[in-house]
Motif scaffolding. Sequence first.
Motif, PDB file in Angstrom:
ATOM      1  N   PHE A  26      10.314  -2.232  12.052  1.00  0.00           N
ATOM      2  CA  PHE A  26       9.530  -0.776  12.997  1.00  0.00           C
ATOM      3  C   PHE A  26      10.152  -0.931  13.946  1.00  0.00           C
ATOM      4  O   PHE A  26      10.175   0.327  14.367  1.00  0.00           O
ATOM      5  CB  PHE A  26       7.857  -2.063  12.924  1.00  0.00           C
ATOM      6  N   CYS A  34       4.757   2.814   6.789  1.00  0.00           N
ATOM      7  CA  CYS A  34       4.926   3.219   7.638  1.00  0.00           C
ATOM      8  C   CYS A  34       4.713   4.982   7.999  1.00  0.00           C
ATOM      9  O   CYS A  34       6.159   5.747   8.788  1.00  0.00           O
ATOM     10  CB  CYS A  34       5.795   2.461   9.312  1.00  0.00           C
ATOM     11  N   CYS A  38       1.850   5.250  13.433  1.00  0.00           N
ATOM     12  CA  CYS A  38       1.981   3.683  13.172  1.00  0.00           C
ATOM     13  C   CYS A  38       1.630   2.628  13.780  1.00  0.00           C
ATOM     14  O   CYS A  38       2.623   2.772  14.561  1.00  0.00           O
ATOM     15  CB  CYS A  38       2.064   2.970  11.879  1.00  0.00           C
ATOM     16  N   PHE A  43       0.380  -1.597  11.075  1.00  0.00           N
ATOM     17  CA  PHE A  43       2.016  -1.823   9.779  1.00  0.00           C
ATOM     18  C   PHE A  43       1.445  -3.304   9.853  1.00  0.00           C
ATOM     19  O   PHE A  43       1.782  -2.979   8.220  1.00  0.00           O
ATOM     20  CB  PHE A  43       2.360  -1.729  10.738  1.00  0.00           C
TER      21      PHE A  43
END
Length: 66
Positions: A26, A34, A38, A43
């Motif tokens: 991420f 994702c 978000c 997530f």
Amino acid sequence: FDPSFSRAGKWTQEEEDFAKKLILEFEAGTARDCEDGCTLRAFLAKRLNCSAMRVSKKFAGKVNGK
């Protein structure tokens, strides 16, 4: 998120390891599934199939990101 099959309670070591991998993806911007905007919390909850509150309780103050 499907509450009928969601994870709850104590985190397994596998979940923690997987969550750490997801956090790295991420933060690097390489996470699949994702969408723009978000949050990391949302997530992780989606990928770990648990409530966002469970993620918050586990990682409160430990991770960054939106």
